[in-house]
Design a protein around this motif. Structure first.
Motif, PDB file in Angstrom:
ATOM      1  N   PHE A  86      13.129 -10.552  -9.908  1.00  0.00           N
ATOM      2  CA  PHE A  86      12.737  -9.253 -10.436  1.00  0.00           C
ATOM      3  C   PHE A  86      13.289  -8.142  -9.542  1.00  0.00           C
ATOM      4  O   PHE A  86      13.899  -7.180 -10.031  1.00  0.00           O
ATOM      5  CB  PHE A  86      11.217  -9.154 -10.539  1.00  0.00           C
ATOM      6  CG  PHE A  86      10.737  -7.760 -10.827  1.00  0.00           C
ATOM      7  CD1 PHE A  86      10.809  -7.235 -12.112  1.00  0.00           C
ATOM      8  CD2 PHE A  86      10.231  -6.959  -9.814  1.00  0.00           C
ATOM      9  CE1 PHE A  86      10.380  -5.943 -12.383  1.00  0.00           C
ATOM     10  CE2 PHE A  86       9.797  -5.662 -10.067  1.00  0.00           C
ATOM     11  CZ  PHE A  86       9.870  -5.161 -11.361  1.00  0.00           C
ATOM     12  N   TYR A  87      13.081  -8.264  -8.248  1.00  0.00           N
ATOM     13  CA  TYR A  87      13.544  -7.210  -7.341  1.00  0.00           C
ATOM     14  C   TYR A  87      15.065  -7.147  -7.265  1.00  0.00           C
ATOM     15  O   TYR A  87      15.637  -6.061  -7.129  1.00  0.00           O
ATOM     16  CB  TYR A  87      12.925  -7.370  -5.953  1.00  0.00           C
ATOM     17  CG  TYR A  87      11.481  -6.933  -5.934  1.00  0.00           C
ATOM     18  CD1 TYR A  87      11.124  -5.619  -6.204  1.00  0.00           C
ATOM     19  CD2 TYR A  87      10.467  -7.841  -5.677  1.00  0.00           C
ATOM     20  CE1 TYR A  87       9.799  -5.213  -6.209  1.00  0.00           C
ATOM     21  CE2 TYR A  87       9.141  -7.445  -5.678  1.00  0.00           C
ATOM     22  CZ  TYR A  87       8.815  -6.129  -5.942  1.00  0.00           C
ATOM     23  OH  TYR A  87       7.503  -5.728  -5.947  1.00  0.00           O
ATOM     24  N   GLN A  88      15.734  -8.288  -7.386  1.00  0.00           N
ATOM     25  CA  GLN A  88      17.194  -8.260  -7.406  1.00  0.00           C
ATOM     26  C   GLN A  88      17.718  -7.516  -8.625  1.00  0.00           C
ATOM     27  O   GLN A  88      18.687  -6.765  -8.536  1.00  0.00           O
ATOM     28  CB  GLN A  88      17.763  -9.687  -7.351  1.00  0.00           C
ATOM     29  CG  GLN A  88      17.655 -10.309  -5.980  1.00  0.00           C
ATOM     30  CD  GLN A  88      18.100 -11.758  -5.937  1.00  0.00           C
ATOM     31  OE1 GLN A  88      18.057 -12.475  -6.941  1.00  0.00           O
ATOM     32  NE2 GLN A  88      18.519 -12.204  -4.758  1.00  0.00           N
ATOM     33  N   ALA A  92      19.949  -4.048  -8.659  1.00  0.00           N
ATOM     34  CA  ALA A  92      21.198  -3.909  -9.425  1.00  0.00           C
ATOM     35  C   ALA A  92      21.162  -2.649 -10.295  1.00  0.00           C
ATOM     36  O   ALA A  92      22.155  -1.915 -10.379  1.00  0.00           O
ATOM     37  CB  ALA A  92      21.428  -5.150 -10.280  1.00  0.00           C
ATOM     38  N   ILE A  93      20.018  -2.383 -10.918  1.00  0.00           N
ATOM     39  CA  ILE A  93      19.885  -1.178 -11.752  1.00  0.00           C
ATOM     40  C   ILE A  93      20.032   0.071 -10.894  1.00  0.00           C
ATOM     41  O   ILE A  93      20.745   1.015 -11.261  1.00  0.00           O
ATOM     42  CB  ILE A  93      18.529  -1.196 -12.497  1.00  0.00           C
ATOM     43  CG1 ILE A  93      18.527  -2.285 -13.564  1.00  0.00           C
ATOM     44  CG2 ILE A  93      18.222   0.169 -13.106  1.00  0.00           C
ATOM     45  CD1 ILE A  93      17.160  -2.585 -14.156  1.00  0.00           C
ATOM     46  N   LEU A  94      19.375   0.093  -9.746  1.00  0.00           N
ATOM     47  CA  LEU A  94      19.461   1.254  -8.859  1.00  0.00           C
ATOM     48  C   LEU A  94      20.878   1.457  -8.330  1.00  0.00           C
ATOM     49  O   LEU A  94      21.347   2.589  -8.200  1.00  0.00           O
ATOM     50  CB  LEU A  94      18.464   1.110  -7.703  1.00  0.00           C
ATOM     51  CG  LEU A  94      16.990   1.207  -8.095  1.00  0.00           C
ATOM     52  CD1 LEU A  94      16.099   0.838  -6.919  1.00  0.00           C
ATOM     53  CD2 LEU A  94      16.658   2.592  -8.613  1.00  0.00           C
ATOM     54  N   GLN A  95      21.583   0.354  -8.048  1.00  0.00           N
ATOM     55  CA  GLN A  95      22.971   0.461  -7.588  1.00  0.00           C
ATOM     56  C   GLN A  95      23.855   1.063  -8.678  1.00  0.00           C
ATOM     57  O   GLN A  95      24.729   1.881  -8.388  1.00  0.00           O
ATOM     58  CB  GLN A  95      23.498  -0.903  -7.143  1.00  0.00           C
ATOM     59  CG  GLN A  95      22.924  -1.344  -5.812  1.00  0.00           C
ATOM     60  CD  GLN A  95      23.337  -2.755  -5.427  1.00  0.00           C
ATOM     61  OE1 GLN A  95      23.587  -3.598  -6.295  1.00  0.00           O
ATOM     62  NE2 GLN A  95      23.387  -3.016  -4.135  1.00  0.00           N
ATOM     63  N   GLN A  96      23.620   0.675  -9.934  1.00  0.00           N
ATOM     64  CA  GLN A  96      24.375   1.246 -11.048  1.00  0.00           C
ATOM     65  C   GLN A  96      24.097   2.733 -11.182  1.00  0.00           C
ATOM     66  O   GLN A  96      25.014   3.533 -11.414  1.00  0.00           O
ATOM     67  CB  GLN A  96      24.034   0.523 -12.350  1.00  0.00           C
ATOM     68  CG  GLN A  96      24.563  -0.885 -12.425  1.00  0.00           C
ATOM     69  CD  GLN A  96      24.059  -1.618 -13.656  1.00  0.00           C
ATOM     70  OE1 GLN A  96      23.216  -1.118 -14.408  1.00  0.00           O
ATOM     71  NE2 GLN A  96      24.545  -2.838 -13.856  1.00  0.00           N
ATOM     72  N   SER A 105      31.847   2.845  -6.670  1.00  0.00           N
ATOM     73  CA  SER A 105      31.136   1.576  -6.542  1.00  0.00           C
ATOM     74  C   SER A 105      30.258   1.615  -5.309  1.00  0.00           C
ATOM     75  O   SER A 105      30.621   2.138  -4.276  1.00  0.00           O
ATOM     76  CB  SER A 105      32.142   0.424  -6.448  1.00  0.00           C
ATOM     77  OG  SER A 105      31.447  -0.777  -6.216  1.00  0.00           O
ATOM     78  N   THR A 106      29.058   1.029  -5.427  1.00  0.00           N
ATOM     79  CA  THR A 106      28.136   0.974  -4.282  1.00  0.00           C
ATOM     80  C   THR A 106      27.813  -0.460  -3.916  1.00  0.00           C
ATOM     81  O   THR A 106      26.794  -0.742  -3.319  1.00  0.00           O
ATOM     82  CB  THR A 106      26.835   1.749  -4.584  1.00  0.00           C
ATOM     83  OG1 THR A 106      26.226   1.130  -5.715  1.00  0.00           O
ATOM     84  CG2 THR A 106      27.082   3.195  -4.797  1.00  0.00           C
ATOM     85  N   ASN A 107      28.643  -1.403  -4.312  1.00  0.00           N
ATOM     86  CA  ASN A 107      28.395  -2.796  -3.948  1.00  0.00           C
ATOM     87  C   ASN A 107      28.581  -2.946  -2.456  1.00  0.00           C
ATOM     88  O   ASN A 107      29.605  -2.583  -1.909  1.00  0.00           O
ATOM     89  CB  ASN A 107      29.334  -3.756  -4.687  1.00  0.00           C
ATOM     90  CG  ASN A 107      29.068  -3.747  -6.185  1.00  0.00           C
ATOM     91  OD1 ASN A 107      27.989  -3.348  -6.616  1.00  0.00           O
ATOM     92  ND2 ASN A 107      30.049  -4.184  -6.955  1.00  0.00           N
TER      93      ASN A 107
END
Length: 108
Positions: A86-88, A92-96, A105-107
Motif C-alpha cells: 500500500f505504501y509503495q 509511486a503516486i506521489l513521485q508521479q 523524472s524523480t525516480n
C-alpha cells in the motif's frame, strides 16, 4: 536512550507488547489489575489491553489477556506485506505528482 518500563517483581509479565498486531487488532495500551484491588476482584488480577481493531478505526476495545489471540507468523507476514505494498503504491503516486510539478523524472 530508549524509554524503560519497570514492572514490579510481584506482577506477572505481560504476554503481549505495545503495537503488537493480534487477531483483535493493534495493542495501544496495557493496564495491570494487581491482587487485592477492587478491579482485580471484578476482572481478575491480570493484564488488560487497549486494542484498536485497525489503524483507521476510531474505536478502542479492552480485552483481558486470555481474550487476546496472537496472529500466526503467516497472518503477520501477510498484514505487513499488504501494508508495505500500500505504501509503495502511495509513494509511486506521489513521485508521479512531483514529476508533473517539476517536469522531470524523480525516480531515485
Amino acid at each position: 536512550m530508549l524509554p524503560t518500563i519497570s514492572i514490579p517483581q510481584h506482577w506477572d509479565y505481560p504476554r503481549f507488547a505495545l503495537e503488537q498486531r493480534t487477531n483483535q487488532g493493534i495493542i495501544l495500551g496495557l493496564q495491570y489489575y494487581p491482587i487485592g484491588t477492587e478491579l482485580a476482584e471484578q476482572f481478575g488480577n491480570s493484564w488488560r489491553y487497549a486494542v484498536m481493531p485497525n489503524k483507521n478505526s476510531d474505536e478502542l476495545f479492552h480485552f483481558q489477556e486470555n481474550q487476546i489471540q496472537p496472529l500466526s507468523p503467516q497472518e503477520l507476514f501477510s498484514q505487513i506485506r499488504a501494508e508495505i505494498e500500500f505504501y509503495q503504491s502511495q509513494i509511486a503516486i506521489l513521485q508521479q505528482q512531483l514529476a508533473a510539478i517539476t517536469g522531470g523524472s524523480t525516480n531515485g
